[in-house]
Design a protein around this motif. Structure first.
Motif, PDB file in Angstrom:
ATOM      1  N   THR A 196       0.814  -1.217   0.000  1.00  0.00           N
ATOM      2  CA  THR A 196       0.000   0.000   0.000  1.00  0.00           C
ATOM      3  C   THR A 196       0.851   1.273   0.000  1.00  0.00           C
ATOM      4  N   THR A 197       2.123   1.132  -0.341  1.00  0.00           N
ATOM      5  CA  THR A 197       3.001   2.293  -0.480  1.00  0.00           C
ATOM      6  C   THR A 197       2.585   3.130  -1.685  1.00  0.00           C
ATOM      7  N   THR A 198       2.661   4.450  -1.552  1.00  0.00           N
ATOM      8  CA  THR A 198       2.560   5.339  -2.711  1.00  0.00           C
ATOM      9  C   THR A 198       3.843   6.153  -2.793  1.00  0.00           C
ATOM     10  N   ILE A 199       4.327   6.354  -4.012  1.00  0.00           N
ATOM     11  CA  ILE A 199       5.563   7.098  -4.254  1.00  0.00           C
ATOM     12  C   ILE A 199       5.299   8.093  -5.373  1.00  0.00           C
ATOM     13  N   GLY A 200       5.690   9.351  -5.170  1.00  0.00           N
ATOM     14  CA  GLY A 200       5.474  10.386  -6.167  1.00  0.00           C
ATOM     15  C   GLY A 200       6.482  10.318  -7.301  1.00  0.00           C
ATOM     16  N   ASP A 201       6.614  11.429  -8.011  1.00  0.00           N
ATOM     17  CA  ASP A 201       7.531  11.506  -9.150  1.00  0.00           C
ATOM     18  C   ASP A 201       8.929  11.939  -8.687  1.00  0.00           C
ATOM     19  N   HIS A 202       9.930  11.543  -9.493  1.00  0.00           N
ATOM     20  CA  HIS A 202      11.318  11.959  -9.247  1.00  0.00           C
ATOM     21  C   HIS A 202      11.781  11.535  -7.855  1.00  0.00           C
ATOM     22  N   VAL A 203      11.590  10.277  -7.523  1.00  0.00           N
ATOM     23  CA  VAL A 203      12.038   9.744  -6.230  1.00  0.00           C
ATOM     24  C   VAL A 203      13.224   8.820  -6.455  1.00  0.00           C
ATOM     25  N   LYS A 204      14.201   8.937  -5.581  1.00  0.00           N
ATOM     26  CA  LYS A 204      15.415   8.114  -5.671  1.00  0.00           C
ATOM     27  C   LYS A 204      15.622   7.376  -4.353  1.00  0.00           C
ATOM     28  N   LEU A 205      15.745   6.051  -4.441  1.00  0.00           N
ATOM     29  CA  LEU A 205      16.028   5.212  -3.283  1.00  0.00           C
ATOM     30  C   LEU A 205      17.393   4.565  -3.453  1.00  0.00           C
ATOM     31  N   TYR A 206      18.104   4.453  -2.341  1.00  0.00           N
ATOM     32  CA  TYR A 206      19.353   3.714  -2.344  1.00  0.00           C
ATOM     33  C   TYR A 206      19.134   2.320  -1.732  1.00  0.00           C
ATOM     34  N   GLN A 207      20.173   1.508  -1.803  1.00  0.00           N
ATOM     35  CA  GLN A 207      20.078   0.115  -1.370  1.00  0.00           C
ATOM     36  C   GLN A 207      19.638   0.003   0.091  1.00  0.00           C
ATOM     37  N   GLY A 208      18.891  -1.062   0.369  1.00  0.00           N
ATOM     38  CA  GLY A 208      18.523  -1.361   1.743  1.00  0.00           C
ATOM     39  C   GLY A 208      17.394  -0.529   2.318  1.00  0.00           C
ATOM     40  N   VAL A 209      16.724   0.271   1.512  1.00  0.00           N
ATOM     41  CA  VAL A 209      15.588   1.064   2.002  1.00  0.00           C
ATOM     42  C   VAL A 209      14.367   0.166   2.183  1.00  0.00           C
ATOM     43  N   THR A 210      13.680   0.336   3.295  1.00  0.00           N
ATOM     44  CA  THR A 210      12.425  -0.378   3.553  1.00  0.00           C
ATOM     45  C   THR A 210      11.288   0.622   3.701  1.00  0.00           C
ATOM     46  N   LEU A 211      10.256   0.448   2.893  1.00  0.00           N
ATOM     47  CA  LEU A 211       9.004   1.192   3.031  1.00  0.00           C
ATOM     48  C   LEU A 211       7.971   0.166   3.452  1.00  0.00           C
ATOM     49  N   GLY A 212       7.790   0.023   4.767  1.00  0.00           N
ATOM     50  CA  GLY A 212       7.058  -1.121   5.290  1.00  0.00           C
ATOM     51  C   GLY A 212       5.949  -0.757   6.244  1.00  0.00           C
ATOM     52  N   ALA A 213       5.427  -1.790   6.889  1.00  0.00           N
ATOM     53  CA  ALA A 213       4.337  -1.647   7.850  1.00  0.00           C
ATOM     54  C   ALA A 213       4.902  -1.546   9.261  1.00  0.00           C
ATOM     55  N   LYS A 214       4.290  -0.681  10.073  1.00  0.00           N
ATOM     56  CA  LYS A 214       4.746  -0.504  11.458  1.00  0.00           C
ATOM     57  C   LYS A 214       4.172  -1.578  12.361  1.00  0.00           C
ATOM     58  N   SER A 215       2.906  -1.840  12.193  1.00  0.00           N
ATOM     59  CA  SER A 215       2.226  -2.860  12.987  1.00  0.00           C
ATOM     60  C   SER A 215       0.981  -3.277  12.215  1.00  0.00           C
ATOM     61  N   PHE A 216       0.368  -4.343  12.636  1.00  0.00           N
ATOM     62  CA  PHE A 216      -0.793  -4.858  11.917  1.00  0.00           C
ATOM     63  C   PHE A 216      -2.030  -4.810  12.812  1.00  0.00           C
ATOM     64  N   GLU A 217      -3.112  -4.272  12.271  1.00  0.00           N
ATOM     65  CA  GLU A 217      -4.398  -4.355  12.949  1.00  0.00           C
ATOM     66  C   GLU A 217      -4.878  -5.795  12.894  1.00  0.00           C
ATOM     67  N   LEU A 218      -5.291  -6.328  14.034  1.00  0.00           N
ATOM     68  CA  LEU A 218      -5.681  -7.725  14.109  1.00  0.00           C
ATOM     69  C   LEU A 218      -7.197  -7.868  14.090  1.00  0.00           C
ATOM     70  N   GLY A 219      -7.658  -8.913  13.423  1.00  0.00           N
ATOM     71  CA  GLY A 219      -9.068  -9.222  13.387  1.00  0.00           C
ATOM     72  C   GLY A 219      -9.493 -10.077  14.567  1.00  0.00           C
ATOM     73  N   PRO A 220     -10.781 -10.446  14.624  1.00  0.00           N
ATOM     74  CA  PRO A 220     -11.276 -11.259  15.738  1.00  0.00           C
ATOM     75  C   PRO A 220     -10.549 -12.593  15.884  1.00  0.00           C
ATOM     76  N   ASP A 221     -10.009 -13.096  14.775  1.00  0.00           N
ATOM     77  CA  ASP A 221      -9.299 -14.374  14.830  1.00  0.00           C
ATOM     78  C   ASP A 221      -7.847 -14.230  15.259  1.00  0.00           C
ATOM     79  N   GLY A 222      -7.419 -12.988  15.536  1.00  0.00           N
ATOM     80  CA  GLY A 222      -6.054 -12.756  15.966  1.00  0.00           C
ATOM     81  C   GLY A 222      -5.055 -12.624  14.839  1.00  0.00           C
ATOM     82  N   ASN A 223      -5.513 -12.713  13.601  1.00  0.00           N
ATOM     83  CA  ASN A 223      -4.635 -12.582  12.442  1.00  0.00           C
ATOM     84  C   ASN A 223      -4.712 -11.168  11.865  1.00  0.00           C
TER      85      ASN A 223
END
Length: 290
Positions: A196-223
């Motif tokens: 679900t990442t969005t990235i605009g125009d003219h963006v430069k990433l170097y090696q090892g960059v993570t655009l990730g999730a901080k935590s997960f909302e859990l459902g009734p089943d715990g998943n």
């Protein structure tokens, strides 16, 4: 000492019954996805050859007639793969044609990515060098095809494509991520871009960059709950240096920001801000909680 043939046959038959059942359909019918994994490489070659024959073919032919020939191969291979993953196989042909109709726009975007690589890397000598040798182009050229299929609602196949690129390059881009024009990954190894990442125009990433999730909302089943915003939004004209980690679906990196190497961010950053790792000259006032 060899196993007696009768004993061996009985053992193998019993193992076949145990192993064969989950892999096929009911009553031993073959799975619809049988052979799909082996189709990914030639499918991607055909689709990219239609856009860049000088890179993805032997280069002995060119022109509209040759492009039409390569497009037919791409259509046939894509239709075959779509028959394996769509609930209604009758939709495979129209869906394949819809993707082919998007190839001129995909190529136009990829041309901007090549230009960004040429402009942003002083070691780059030509567009051909970038397309033939840079892992960033290998990964993004596959991602942009996979993203269009993802947008068309195609299951499984887009993820197989980007994971194929992941294996080849070490760059992990989910096909659901939305990435703008003039995108460049310098070196590229170890970059992770979540669904679900969005990235605009003219963006430069170097090696090892993570655009990730901080935590997960859990459902009734715990998943973890699926289908919700989990990854950051990156504005335009942003540079993110090696090893930086930016997490969370509410995290927004504003236009024109520079994120230093090894920075860990779980909060939004105002446009035009430079953020460096703790212990350096970070502008803490510019980091906004979200």
């Amino acid at each position: 000492m060899s196993v007696a043939p009768a004993v061996l046959n009985e053992e193998l038959a019993a193992l076949g019954r145990r192993l064969g059942a989950p892999a096929g359909g009911e009553d031993g019918a073959p799975s619809r996805t049988a052979g799909l994994k082996g189709q990914i490489k030639p499918l991607l070659r055909a689709l990219r050859a239609a856009m860049y024959p000088q890179i993805f073919t032997d280069g002995t032919a060119a022109g509209p007639a040759f492009a039409a020939l390569v497009l037919r191969e791409g259509y046939e291979r894509l239709e075959q793969a779509l028959c394996c993953v769509l609930e209604d196989p009758a939709a495979a042909g129209p869906t394949a044609l819809a993707l082919l109709r998007r190839l001129p726009e995909i190529r136009a975007l990829l041309d901007t990515d090549v230009q960004a690589a040429y402009d942003g890397d002083p070691a780059a000598r030509s567009a051909e060098e970038i397309m033939l040798s840079y892992p960033a182009f290998e990964a993004v050229s596959i991602y942009r095809i996979a993203h269009e299929l993802y947008a068309l609602g195609v299951p499984l196949l887009p993820r197989m494509m980007t994971e194929y690129a992941h294996r080849l390059t070490g760059i992990d881009i989910h096909p659901g991520a939305a990435i703008g024009a003039y995108f460049f990954m310098d070196h590229g190894t170890g970059i992770v871009i979540g669904e679900t990442t969005t990235i605009g125009d003219h963006v430069k990433l170097y090696q090892g960059v993570t655009l990730g999730a901080k935590s997960f909302e859990l459902g009734p089943d715990g998943n973890p709950v699926k289908g919700i915003k989990r990854h950051p939004d990156i504005g335009s004209r942003v540079v993110i240096y090696a090893g930086a980690t930016i997490l969370g679906g509410k995290t927004v990196i504003g236009d024109g920001c520079v994120i230093g190497g090894s920075v860990w961010l779980t909060h939004s950053v105002r446009p035009g801000t430079t953020v460096v790792a703790a212990g350096s000259r970070a502008n803490a006032a510019a980091v906004c909680s979200s």
